[in-house]
Each structure stands twice: as structure tokens, then as C-alpha cells.
Design an enzyme around this catalytic site. Structure first.
Site, mmCIF file in Angstrom:
data_model
loop_
_atom_site.group_PDB
_atom_site.id
_atom_site.type_symbol
_atom_site.label_atom_id
_atom_site.label_comp_id
_atom_site.label_asym_id
_atom_site.label_seq_id
_atom_site.Cartn_x
_atom_site.Cartn_y
_atom_site.Cartn_z
ATOM 1 N N THR A 192 -2.315 -2.222 4.764
ATOM 2 C CA THR A 192 -2.856 -1.422 5.869
ATOM 3 C C THR A 192 -2.198 -0.047 6.019
ATOM 4 O O THR A 192 -2.772 0.842 6.638
ATOM 5 C CB THR A 192 -2.730 -2.188 7.208
ATOM 6 O OG1 THR A 192 -1.350 -2.500 7.406
ATOM 7 C CG2 THR A 192 -3.565 -3.437 7.208
ATOM 8 N N ASP A 193 -0.998 0.131 5.445
ATOM 9 C CA ASP A 193 -0.284 1.400 5.659
ATOM 10 C C ASP A 193 -1.083 2.617 5.153
ATOM 11 O O ASP A 193 -1.093 3.667 5.792
ATOM 12 C CB ASP A 193 1.084 1.379 4.971
ATOM 13 C CG ASP A 193 2.065 0.405 5.622
ATOM 14 O OD1 ASP A 193 1.758 -0.103 6.716
ATOM 15 O OD2 ASP A 193 3.124 0.158 5.022
ATOM 16 N N SER A 198 0.790 -1.239 0.000
ATOM 17 C CA SER A 198 0.000 0.000 0.000
ATOM 18 C C SER A 198 0.826 1.296 0.000
ATOM 19 O O SER A 198 0.301 2.328 -0.397
ATOM 20 C CB SER A 198 -1.051 -0.009 1.108
ATOM 21 O OG SER A 198 -0.507 0.237 2.366
#
Ligand SMILES: NC(=O)C[C@H](N)C(=O)O
Length: 324
Positions: A86-87, A54
Site C-alpha cells: 500500500t505504501d 512496495s
């Protein structure tokens, strides 16, 4: 039986650990292969649209996901699940929240442990996200983020821990629901704000964090013809060191919109303090005080507003109203 579209975009949920313990992307997405999880209950359609960690996701990628979902809505899909690293998950989720019509459930999920690690959370989160997307009560709630048995709104959720599976939190407001006994249960309503159906994304929208002793150097560095907007994560309730003000004034004089949020984890930026660099002065200077969004979300909102052609008071109104 409901038909749910799963759009895979990459991230740890689709990665695995090698012999050296390093987490690496896979050519074949292990989650996309696991169609068995809700067989007989849901008709799952899979689109392996991207395979990106991400940090590689850009607003152009977000726009492509939005356009893919619009097409699926036109084709009559009942719900959408997006798997994502998720970043930057909260940024993509909020971009979609701001740009999609609120007609079907759209749920974003990911994982903190890759597919072959002990206690891997990917398949479980994916299953829960599909359940939420197929739940009637999930309609009309904006884009949702489902991680670790909790249902969060895209507007307020944020990643709070680098590695813990309980990383996604909604400071100030809390999650709006939970997944329990294979069911989504809601206990809060989210009030919707304006949606912008954009078909392009502007560049030159920056995010700068304030710190003790900060001066105008960074603000002057971004004072370029290509700069379209700026979000500042201010101090406390929404204040800045006084040495920053002349450079900020030079940006405002060029009609570059500047949005102020707080660098605090909890609470909102407001015009409370009346000293040099205090929120009252910043508001008078023309900065837009945005309530309830963190810096990266406010940047997405400013970017979407600008991409929609908004400016002046219309843009300020769009960015400001995150709570009501
Ligand atoms: N847990 C994760 O997905 C983190 C990973 N670095 C990503 O955002 O792609």
C-alpha cells in the site's frame, strides 16, 4: 464465466507476522493460494510476477506490470486485479491509469494487516477487487483502487493513514463507488484524459516539498545534467517562499519542466496570489500548475509524459489537465 487475471506483486497482503510481531515477506503468497473464494463464478488466472514490499517498487517494475497487462488484453482477458503493497500503491495504480488503454477493468488492491493477523483485510479486499474487475459497470472507468469496501479512481486516491484499514481516501472528490452485498455500485463518473502508451521510463524526475523559510539549496542540489523534471509541493493554493525563486529560475532556464502542486491534503494549486513567490508569479515564470493531483501522482504524470517524448507546451498540457 469471466476470466480474471490476478497479478501478485507483494506487499503486506502477501506477508505474515512472525512470533516477534514483525511483518515479513513470505516465499509462498498466502493470497495466491486462496483460489477458492469465487470458485464457480469466476475463472481466475494467477501470475506471481513479483514479491516486493512496495517501497522496492520502481517505475521499471510499473512498466513491466503494464506490459504484462497489455499481453493479457491481447489474449482476451476480461479483467485484471493487481495485489500490491500500500505504501506506493497509488503511484503504480496511477502509472497504469496513464499508460493502459481503457478497454477492460484493471483493479489494484492491497492490505493493511498481513495474512495471519486478526482482522486481516487482504483476502476480503482481494475478493472485492475480483468482484469489481468482473462487473460490467467497471468498464471505461480507468484504473480503480478497491480497499475497505470502497472503489476509488487511481487518479485521485491516496494513502492517508499509516496503519488504519480505512487508509485509502479520495480527498476533494470522494470514492466513485462502493462494494456492498457482493456487488459494485457506482455513483460518480470519471472523465478520462490522455493515455500514453510508453515502452520506457526516464530517470531524474524529482519531488520536493516546500516549507516555511525554504531557500534555493535543494533546488541547486538537483540542478544536474541528469535532471529531467521536478515536481514541487507548494504551500497553500500554490505559493513558494521568495528565497527559492533564483534557484528555480536557474532550473527553468535549462528548460527543466517544473510542476507545481499543493502540499495541502485537499484542493488544487492555482494562480491566485500576486506577491513575490505567489502562484501568479510562479505561473508567469513558466511553472506548470497541476490541478487535483498530489505530489507523488504529479511526479508519475510528469515521468510518463517525459517517457512518452513530450516536451514544451505538449508536456504542460498533458500534466496540467488532471481534472477535465
Ligand atoms: N500495507 C502495506 O502493504 C505496507 C507495506 N510496507 C508495503 O507497502 O509493502
Amino acid at each position: 464465466m469471466k476470466t480474471i487475471l490476478a497479478i501478485h506483486t507483494g506487499g503486506t497482503i502477501s506477508m505474515s507476522q512472525n512470533e516477534k510481531g514483525e511483518v515479513v515477506p513470505n516465499d509462498d503468497n498466502p493470497i495466491a493460494d486462496q483460489q477458492v473464494i469465487l470458485q464457480g463464478q469466476i475463472n481466475l488466472i494467477t501470475d506471481e510476477m513479483f514479491n516486493l514490499p512496495s517501497p522496492h517498487v520502481t517505475p521499471a517494475v510499473m512498466l513491466a506490470i503494464k506490459q504484462r497487462i497489455m499481453k493479457a488484453i491481447d489474449e482476451g482477458i476480461d479483467g485484471v486485479v493487481i495485489t500490491h503493497g500500500t505504501d506506493t500503491l497509488e503511484e503504480t495504480a496511477y502509472f497504469l491509469d496513464l499508460t493502459l488503454p481503457n478497454t477492460i477493468p484493471v483493479v489494484v488492491t492491497g492490505a493493511m494487516r498481513s495474512s495471519n493477523e486478526i482482522g486481516s483485510d487482504g483476502l476480503y479486499n482481494f475478493r472485492n477487487a475480483i468482484l469489481v474487475a468482473a462487473t460490467d459497470e467497471s468498464y471505461g472507468k480507468g484504473v480503480l483502487v478497491v480497499m475497505n469496501d470502497e472503489i476509488h479512481t487511481a487518479r485521485y486516491v491516496t494513502k492517508t493513514h499509516t496503519t488504519n484499514v480505512a487508509t485509502f481516501r479520495t480527498p476533494t472528490f470522494g470514492p466513485i463507488g462502493i462494494v456492498t452485498q457482493n456487488k459494485a455500485k457506482y455513483f460518480q463518473e470519471l472523465i478520462r484524459t490522455e493515455v500514453a502508451d510508453i515502452n520506457r521510463v526516464v530517470k531524474g524526475v524529482f519531488l520536493i516539498k516546500a516549507y516555511a523559510g525554504m531557500d534555493g539549496e535543494l533546488f541547486d542540489a538537483i540542478n544536474q545534467p541528469t535532471t529531467n523534471g521536478l515536481v514541487i509541493e507548494g504551500l497553500g493554493a500554490g505559493n513558494l517562499p521568495p528565497q527559492t525563486l533564483p534557484a528555480i529560475q536557474r532550473l527553468l532556464a535549462k528548460h527543466i519542466p517544473i510542476v507545481l502542486v499543493s502540499r495541502c491534503y485537499n484542493g488544487v494549486a492555482q494562480a491566485i496570489y500576486d506577491y513575490e513567490g505567489g502562484g501568479i508569479q510562479l505561473k508567469k515564470m513558466g511553472m506548470i500548475l497541476c490541478q487535483g493531483l498530489n505530489g507523488q501522482k504529479a511526479r508519475i504524470k510528469l515521468l510518463v509524459g517525459l517517457s512518452d517524448g513530450k516536451h514544451g507546451e505538449k508536456l504542460a498540457e498533458f500534466v496540467r489537465n488532471a481534472i477535465s
